[in-house]
Design an enzyme around this catalytic site. Sequence first.
Site, PDB file in Angstrom:
ATOM      1  N   ASN A 132       0.786  -1.231   0.000  1.00  0.00           N
ATOM      2  CA  ASN A 132       0.000   0.000   0.000  1.00  0.00           C
ATOM      3  C   ASN A 132       0.823   1.290   0.000  1.00  0.00           C
ATOM      4  O   ASN A 132       0.495   2.229   0.734  1.00  0.00           O
ATOM      5  CB  ASN A 132      -0.993  -0.033   1.165  1.00  0.00           C
ATOM      6  CG  ASN A 132      -2.135  -0.969   0.817  1.00  0.00           C
ATOM      7  OD1 ASN A 132      -2.569  -1.014  -0.337  1.00  0.00           O
ATOM      8  ND2 ASN A 132      -2.616  -1.739   1.783  1.00  0.00           N
ATOM      9  N   THR A 242      -3.859  -7.857   2.185  1.00  0.00           N
ATOM     10  CA  THR A 242      -2.769  -7.697   1.221  1.00  0.00           C
ATOM     11  C   THR A 242      -1.558  -8.540   1.659  1.00  0.00           C
ATOM     12  O   THR A 242      -0.925  -9.198   0.846  1.00  0.00           O
ATOM     13  CB  THR A 242      -2.350  -6.217   1.145  1.00  0.00           C
ATOM     14  OG1 THR A 242      -3.513  -5.446   0.801  1.00  0.00           O
ATOM     15  CG2 THR A 242      -1.286  -5.995   0.108  1.00  0.00           C
ATOM     16  N   TYR A 276      -1.072   0.975  14.667  1.00  0.00           N
ATOM     17  CA  TYR A 276      -1.617   0.077  13.635  1.00  0.00           C
ATOM     18  C   TYR A 276      -0.740   0.104  12.385  1.00  0.00           C
ATOM     19  O   TYR A 276      -0.392  -0.929  11.826  1.00  0.00           O
ATOM     20  CB  TYR A 276      -3.051   0.491  13.304  1.00  0.00           C
ATOM     21  CG  TYR A 276      -3.676  -0.389  12.252  1.00  0.00           C
ATOM     22  CD1 TYR A 276      -3.916  -1.735  12.514  1.00  0.00           C
ATOM     23  CD2 TYR A 276      -3.994   0.114  10.999  1.00  0.00           C
ATOM     24  CE1 TYR A 276      -4.465  -2.567  11.550  1.00  0.00           C
ATOM     25  CE2 TYR A 276      -4.550  -0.715  10.030  1.00  0.00           C
ATOM     26  CZ  TYR A 276      -4.782  -2.047  10.308  1.00  0.00           C
ATOM     27  OH  TYR A 276      -5.308  -2.861   9.347  1.00  0.00           O
ATOM     28  N   HIS A 293     -11.518  -7.941   7.044  1.00  0.00           N
ATOM     29  CA  HIS A 293     -10.347  -8.751   7.360  1.00  0.00           C
ATOM     30  C   HIS A 293     -10.460  -9.499   8.694  1.00  0.00           C
ATOM     31  O   HIS A 293     -11.164  -9.081   9.593  1.00  0.00           O
ATOM     32  CB  HIS A 293      -9.093  -7.887   7.412  1.00  0.00           C
ATOM     33  CG  HIS A 293      -8.747  -7.265   6.100  1.00  0.00           C
ATOM     34  ND1 HIS A 293      -8.827  -7.956   4.913  1.00  0.00           N
ATOM     35  CD2 HIS A 293      -8.329  -6.025   5.776  1.00  0.00           C
ATOM     36  CE1 HIS A 293      -8.473  -7.162   3.928  1.00  0.00           C
ATOM     37  NE2 HIS A 293      -8.164  -5.978   4.424  1.00  0.00           N
TER      38      HIS A 293
HETATM   39  N1  CTP Z   1      -0.485  -5.801   8.917  1.00  0.00           N
HETATM   40  C1  CTP Z   1      -0.365  -6.431  10.144  1.00  0.00           C
HETATM   41  N2  CTP Z   1      -0.585  -5.734  11.297  1.00  0.00           N
HETATM   42  C2  CTP Z   1      -0.919  -4.437  11.262  1.00  0.00           C
HETATM   43  C3  CTP Z   1      -1.067  -3.776  10.012  1.00  0.00           C
HETATM   44  C4  CTP Z   1      -0.840  -4.487   8.854  1.00  0.00           C
HETATM   45  O1  CTP Z   1      -0.083  -7.626  10.198  1.00  0.00           O
HETATM   46  N3  CTP Z   1      -1.084  -3.788  12.406  1.00  0.00           N
HETATM   47  C5  CTP Z   1      -0.180  -6.545   7.687  1.00  0.00           C
HETATM   48  C6  CTP Z   1      -1.419  -7.148   7.042  1.00  0.00           C
HETATM   49  O2  CTP Z   1      -1.086  -8.392   6.479  1.00  0.00           O
HETATM   50  C7  CTP Z   1      -1.742  -6.142   5.945  1.00  0.00           C
HETATM   51  C8  CTP Z   1      -0.368  -5.628   5.544  1.00  0.00           C
HETATM   52  O3  CTP Z   1       0.389  -5.638   6.756  1.00  0.00           O
HETATM   53  O4  CTP Z   1      -2.401  -6.699   4.854  1.00  0.00           O
HETATM   54  C9  CTP Z   1      -0.380  -4.236   4.948  1.00  0.00           C
HETATM   55  O5  CTP Z   1      -1.065  -3.349   5.809  1.00  0.00           O
HETATM   56  P1  CTP Z   1      -2.275  -2.453   5.292  1.00  0.00           P
HETATM   57  O6  CTP Z   1      -1.758  -1.519   4.291  1.00  0.00           O
HETATM   58  O7  CTP Z   1      -2.996  -1.895   6.454  1.00  0.00           O
HETATM   59  O8  CTP Z   1      -3.130  -3.629   4.636  1.00  0.00           O
HETATM   60  P2  CTP Z   1      -4.520  -3.994   3.964  1.00  0.00           P
HETATM   61  O9  CTP Z   1      -4.754  -5.440   4.182  1.00  0.00           O
HETATM   62  O10 CTP Z   1      -4.511  -3.565   2.562  1.00  0.00           O
HETATM   63  O11 CTP Z   1      -5.599  -3.220   4.731  1.00  0.00           O
HETATM   64  P3  CTP Z   1      -6.845  -2.499   4.146  1.00  0.00           P
HETATM   65  O12 CTP Z   1      -7.672  -3.539   3.477  1.00  0.00           O
HETATM   66  O13 CTP Z   1      -7.464  -1.946   5.402  1.00  0.00           O
HETATM   67  O14 CTP Z   1      -6.343  -1.448   3.187  1.00  0.00           O
END
Ligand code: CTP
Length: 319
Positions: A132, A242, A276, A293
């Site tokens: 991201n 992701t 986070y 998620h």
């Molecule tokens: N992640 C994690 N713990 C967190 C934040 C993120 O383990 N506190 C991991 C997750 O596997 C996540 C990845 O890092 O998919 C990337 O973070 P983020 O950009 O927040 O992921 P997305 O899954 O794309 O979240 P969203 O759908 O909310 O955009």
Amino acid sequence: RAEVVINGSSLPTVVDKSNESIKHSIQPASSKWRHNQTLSLRIRKQILKFLDAEKDISVLKGTLKPGDIIHYIFDRDSTMNVSQNLYELLPRTSPLKNKHFQTCAIVGNSGVLLNSGCGQEIDTHSFVIRCNLAPVQEYARDVGLKTDLVTMNPSVIQRAFEDLVNATWREKLLQRLHGLNGSILWIPAFMARGGKERVEWVNALILKHHVNVRTAYPSLRLLHAVRGYWLTNKVHIKRPTTGLLMYTLATRFCNQIYLYGFWPFPLDQNQNPVKYHYYDSLKYGYTSQASPHTMPLEFKALKGLHEQGALKLTVGQCD
Ligand code: CTP
């Protein structure tokens, strides 16, 4: 107790209602961890029954033409037309064609990376995947700089770049994209209708400014295939994050996989608060029913695989 069964081998993972039980026992980065080559190969083989990262990482030019209609994966009643810009940016061949790497890093976005000092270690891996469009320059000591593939959910354009409301935000995004310097930019363009305009804005920007990135747009079947693989192994995720998508894809072309920044919990192993995201003030939202998620559940599965040597999770400081 439930088990993740991967091709006949049982990988114990603790599955209970609280998130507390699983997080205390991850060993520090320096502790003895040994790669289990046999298990990694077995996992790769089993995942290949569901998807092939080489193909599913992107739709190719030959398979679509401008004007084709696509139904969004999560909004089946909504459609999009393949625009001329999207068509131009589709790769002709898979960006992962015949690729094999000895070690890969997948960098999640958890605040657990802050003060980890993991940047140098991350940058030593042969292939580094980030999520991201997370910033790197200001956090290089903890997250490194090397980026071979970076994902971009369309929602990032809203969250991190104010929906490009003015020239300043457009310039910010442009700088970030220029910084990618030839790496793969992976845009899930066909997931949900909400991303339509954002994907088009980014595509237009890349073309207009001749940004040096290799764009990739995941196949229409990828998400369900990944979910199918994990469900078959009794990991009952709602919608893969992701990070989990990247791990599942990486098993195809990486011999050893190292995960950093995966920690979906507000407290670390010493009960200190963890942001986070390492780079913004977003709060923990996945705990709500509305969130698509099931991150702690994913984490349990990944931790099980770490314990078996199929991947290495680093959740503390690097040496
Ligand atoms: N992640 C994690 N713990 C967190 C934040 C993120 O383990 N506190 C991991 C997750 O596997 C996540 C990845 O890092 O998919 C990337 O973070 P983020 O950009 O927040 O992921 P997305 O899954 O794309 O979240 P969203 O759908 O909310 O955009």
